[in-house]
Enzyme design. Structure first.
Site, PDB file in Angstrom:
ATOM      1  N   GLU A   1       4.716  24.469  16.288  1.00 52.28           N
ATOM      2  CA  GLU A   1       5.091  25.486  15.299  1.00 52.28           C
ATOM      3  C   GLU A   1       4.225  26.737  15.435  1.00 52.28           C
ATOM      4  O   GLU A   1       4.705  27.854  15.236  1.00 52.28           O
ATOM      5  CB  GLU A   1       4.956  24.893  13.889  1.00 52.28           C
TER       6      GLU A   1
ATOM      7  N   ASN B   1       4.014  13.109   8.447  1.00 50.83           N
ATOM      8  CA  ASN B   1       3.721  12.684   7.085  1.00 50.83           C
ATOM      9  C   ASN B   1       4.848  13.135   6.151  1.00 50.83           C
ATOM     10  O   ASN B   1       5.296  12.406   5.287  1.00 50.83           O
ATOM     11  CB  ASN B   1       2.375  13.283   6.678  1.00 50.83           C
TER      12      ASN B   1
ATOM     13  N   LYS C   1      -5.370  26.503   7.985  1.00 48.41           N
ATOM     14  CA  LYS C   1      -5.414  26.196   9.415  1.00 48.41           C
ATOM     15  C   LYS C   1      -5.222  27.497  10.192  1.00 48.41           C
ATOM     16  O   LYS C   1      -4.476  28.375   9.744  1.00 48.41           O
ATOM     17  CB  LYS C   1      -4.270  25.242   9.788  1.00 48.41           C
TER      18      LYS C   1
ATOM     19  N   ARG D   1       1.062   3.933  11.608  1.00 46.57           N
ATOM     20  CA  ARG D   1       0.366   3.040  12.546  1.00 46.57           C
ATOM     21  C   ARG D   1      -0.122   1.771  11.867  1.00 46.57           C
ATOM     22  O   ARG D   1      -0.021   0.675  12.423  1.00 46.57           O
ATOM     23  CB  ARG D   1      -0.853   3.752  13.165  1.00 46.57           C
TER      24      ARG D   1
ATOM     25  N   ARG E   1       6.320  10.171   0.113  1.00 46.87           N
ATOM     26  CA  ARG E   1       7.480  10.658  -0.653  1.00 46.87           C
ATOM     27  C   ARG E   1       8.659   9.712  -0.478  1.00 46.87           C
ATOM     28  O   ARG E   1       8.893   9.187   0.614  1.00 46.87           O
ATOM     29  CB  ARG E   1       7.879  12.057  -0.175  1.00 46.87           C
TER      30      ARG E   1
ATOM     31  N   ARG F   1       2.436  31.374   8.327  1.00 46.89           N
ATOM     32  CA  ARG F   1       3.490  30.433   7.965  1.00 46.89           C
ATOM     33  C   ARG F   1       3.735  30.554   6.454  1.00 46.89           C
ATOM     34  O   ARG F   1       2.786  30.574   5.669  1.00 46.89           O
ATOM     35  CB  ARG F   1       3.046  29.015   8.284  1.00 46.89           C
TER      36      ARG F   1
ATOM     37  N   LEU G   1       9.497  13.733  12.392  1.00 50.05           N
ATOM     38  CA  LEU G   1       8.935  12.624  11.616  1.00 50.05           C
ATOM     39  C   LEU G   1       7.413  12.710  11.616  1.00 50.05           C
ATOM     40  O   LEU G   1       6.764  12.337  12.599  1.00 50.05           O
ATOM     41  CB  LEU G   1       9.383  11.283  12.221  1.00 50.05           C
TER      42      LEU G   1
ATOM     43  N   GLY H   1       4.335  13.694  14.308  1.00 46.52           N
ATOM     44  CA  GLY H   1       3.360  12.643  14.628  1.00 46.52           C
ATOM     45  C   GLY H   1       3.995  11.289  14.897  1.00 46.52           C
ATOM     46  O   GLY H   1       3.641  10.608  15.866  1.00 46.52           O
TER      47      GLY H   1
ATOM     48  N   HIS I   1      10.786  22.595   7.614  1.00 40.01           N
ATOM     49  CA  HIS I   1      10.481  22.331   9.031  1.00 40.01           C
ATOM     50  C   HIS I   1      11.287  23.223   9.978  1.00 40.01           C
ATOM     51  O   HIS I   1      11.456  22.905  11.157  1.00 40.01           O
ATOM     52  CB  HIS I   1      10.779  20.851   9.409  1.00 40.01           C
TER      53      HIS I   1
ATOM     54  N   ASN J   1       4.974   9.768  18.812  1.00 44.16           N
ATOM     55  CA  ASN J   1       4.071   8.669  19.194  1.00 44.16           C
ATOM     56  C   ASN J   1       4.599   7.260  18.993  1.00 44.16           C
ATOM     57  O   ASN J   1       4.109   6.330  19.631  1.00 44.16           O
ATOM     58  CB  ASN J   1       2.762   8.800  18.405  1.00 44.16           C
TER      59      ASN J   1
ATOM     60  N   ASN K   1      -2.040  29.328   8.633  1.00 46.01           N
ATOM     61  CA  ASN K   1      -1.228  28.471   7.767  1.00 46.01           C
ATOM     62  C   ASN K   1      -2.085  28.161   6.546  1.00 46.01           C
ATOM     63  O   ASN K   1      -2.967  27.310   6.593  1.00 46.01           O
ATOM     64  CB  ASN K   1      -0.870  27.184   8.521  1.00 46.01           C
TER      65      ASN K   1
HETATM   66  P1  AMP Z   1       2.139  14.769  11.368  1.00 44.21           P
HETATM   67  O1  AMP Z   1       2.340  14.980   9.902  1.00 44.21           O
HETATM   68  O2  AMP Z   1       3.239  15.320  12.198  1.00 44.21           O
HETATM   69  O3  AMP Z   1       0.775  15.192  11.860  1.00 44.21           O
HETATM   70  O4  AMP Z   1       2.196  13.168  11.586  1.00 44.21           O
HETATM   71  C1  AMP Z   1       1.227  12.344  11.021  1.00 44.21           C
HETATM   72  C2  AMP Z   1       1.694  10.907  11.066  1.00 44.21           C
HETATM   73  O5  AMP Z   1       2.034  10.513  12.404  1.00 44.21           O
HETATM   74  C3  AMP Z   1       0.593   9.932  10.659  1.00 44.21           C
HETATM   75  O6  AMP Z   1       0.566   9.746   9.290  1.00 44.21           O
HETATM   76  C4  AMP Z   1       1.011   8.668  11.364  1.00 44.21           C
HETATM   77  O7  AMP Z   1       1.772   7.889  10.474  1.00 44.21           O
HETATM   78  C5  AMP Z   1       1.932   9.107  12.484  1.00 44.21           C
HETATM   79  N1  AMP Z   1       1.436   8.672  13.796  1.00 44.21           N
HETATM   80  C6  AMP Z   1       0.534   9.274  14.600  1.00 44.21           C
HETATM   81  N2  AMP Z   1       0.330   8.551  15.721  1.00 44.21           N
HETATM   82  C7  AMP Z   1       1.138   7.454  15.641  1.00 44.21           C
HETATM   83  C8  AMP Z   1       1.401   6.323  16.481  1.00 44.21           C
HETATM   84  N3  AMP Z   1       0.792   6.167  17.646  1.00 44.21           N
HETATM   85  N4  AMP Z   1       2.303   5.418  16.044  1.00 44.21           N
HETATM   86  C9  AMP Z   1       2.930   5.567  14.872  1.00 44.21           C
HETATM   87  N5  AMP Z   1       2.731   6.620  14.049  1.00 44.21           N
HETATM   88  C10 AMP Z   1       1.844   7.535  14.408  1.00 44.21           C
END
Ligand code: AMP
Length: 395
Positions: A382, A208, A17, A282, A238, A88, A206, A328, A177, A332, A10
């Site tokens: 992915e 970043n 990556k 978080r 965004r 990718r 959901l 993320g 996505h 979570n 990627n």
């Molecule tokens: P990703 O782009 O899929 O890697 O997601 C990254 C985002 O997931 C981070 O910026 C966090 O905002 C969110 N995230 C990760 N762990 C948690 C958690 N335990 N609670 C809330 N948001 C989380």
């Protein structure tokens, strides 16, 4: 040694990556990234058998990063296991409805899509060309983020602007996505014992970057991202949907240039802009729990926009077998999932609080009560999807 694995790449403009995956066993033998490419501090980091390693790359661009990766795979004894390379690619425009083997025509078509993804597609092309150079003899395949959404109907992907802009310049909604949606949609159907070809599944990816997708009978019929990944949901930095007249308003009232507003909408908005704290969900959740009202408002805006989009998807699909959370935040955040599910109670969702609270860190499963419309979490993968596609194309 059998050639049982796929090297998944990627490639971004300043980072790359990678992982090596056996699509049959789903085993990942190594993963890592080259970062700060283009600077004098470029570095290759990896993880193998739980052990971390790193190596300075000097002033490395894409070529040197892939050369360094080749050296690493040789040292680790993995090079002979690689049967093919899967890349990718963010944008395949209307030309690609599925993944493809890399040929001169495919490279030219990815070049044609550069105006639609000016930051991403050129970096992908550098990665593909470097892979061809340093892994001669291995076939390369490309897997597009946009391809899955090419099943959307014209009434869904067209903007109500002069039609020539679509015909002559490709201005339409493409979505993103797609690789995640394909993986998560199939995995959710499998877990629930549904036939994907006779199902209605909505997925909220959901992270970043965030988007949602309505998958009817295994096909994307609607998604929230548009011509670019700025449209739709509230994201880390965004804005998602805004009134396009904002460009004019900010220009007239504050003297903002086109570039300034574009930068603001992409990098200073979303969770970061609204909360004034951070783009990381978080941090905002923690502040909200300590009673910070603006942090709570930020979460509520995020969930309101998502719930409205999902309600529209449910209407468009005519039924809902499952709502799936991934990415993320989706995987979570029990707080975001609860907030969204409560807004969608009209569709028969009843949250199982304990299951919701206990589902995080890569765990998948249903988070609603018996008898409720199903909401669940599926950890996306992915890279595995890219490895599977690459294997199918090159077998
Ligand atoms: P990703 O782009 O899929 O890697 O997601 C990254 C985002 O997931 C981070 O910026 C966090 O905002 C969110 N995230 C990760 N762990 C948690 C958690 N335990 N609670 C809330 N948001 C989380």
């Amino acid at each position: 040694m059998s050639k049982d694995s796929i090297l998944v790449i990627n490639c971004g403009s300043s980072s790359l990556k990678f992982s090596v995956i056996n699509p049959a066993t789903e085993e990942e033998s190594i993963n890592g990234l080259a970062e700060r490419m283009g600077s004098s501090e470029a570095v290759l980091r990896w993880k193998i058998n739980g052990e971390k390693g790193s190596q300075a790359l000097g002033q490395a661009a894409h070529d040197q990063a892939i050369e360094g990766l080749m050296g690493l795979l040789r040292e680790e004894g993995l090079i002979d296991r690689i049967a093919a390379i899967g890349h990718r690619v963010v944008h395949g425009g209307e030309k690609f409805t599925q993944s493809a083997l890399v040929t001169d025509e495919v490279i030219a078509a990815i070049e044609d899509c550069i105006p639609l993804a000016p930051l991403h597609n050129p970096a992908h092309l550098l990665g593909i060309k470097a892979a061809q150079k340093f892994f001669p003899g291995l076939p390369n395949a490309v897997v597009f983020d946009t391809a899955f959404h090419q099943t959307m109907a014209a009434e869904t992907y067209l903007y109500a602007i002069p039609y020539e802009l679509y015909e002559k310049h490709g201005v339409r909604r493409y979505g993103a996505h797609g690789t995640s949606y394909r993986y998560v949609g199939q995995a959710a159907a499998d877990m629930l014992g549904l036939d994907i070809n006779n199902s209605s599944i909505m997925v909220a990816h959901l992270g970043n970057g965030a988007s949602a997708c309505a998958i009817k009978n295994g096909k994307s019929i609607d998604t929230t991202m548009g011509l670019t990944p700025l449209e739709g949901l509230v994201m880390g930095t965004r804005s998602g949907d805004i009134d396009p007249n904002l460009f004019n308003f900010l220009n007239k009232s504050l003297g903002y240039s086109l570039e300034r507003t574009t930068e603001m909408l992409n990098k200073e908005s979303g969770l970061l802009g609204l909360s004034g704290m951070d783009s990381d969900c978080r941090v905002i959740e923690d502040a909200a729990q300590e009673g910070n009202k603006r942090a709570q408002l930020t979460l509520d805006v995020f969930c309101h926009v998502l719930a409205e989009k999902l309600a529209g998807f449910a209407a468009a699909m005519g039924s809902v077998d499952a709502l799936v959370f991934t990415g993320g935040i989706g995987e979570n955040s029990s707080i975001i999932r609860k907030n969204v599910i409560e807004r969608l109670s009209i569709f028969g969702f009843k949250l199982h609080e304990q299951k919701n609270d206990e589902t995080f860190r890569g765990k998948s499963g249903v988070i609603t009560e018996e008898g409720s419309t199903v909401a669940m979490v599926v950890a996306t993968n992915e890279e595995l999807m890219i490895a599977r596609d690459t294997q199918a194309l090159t077998a």
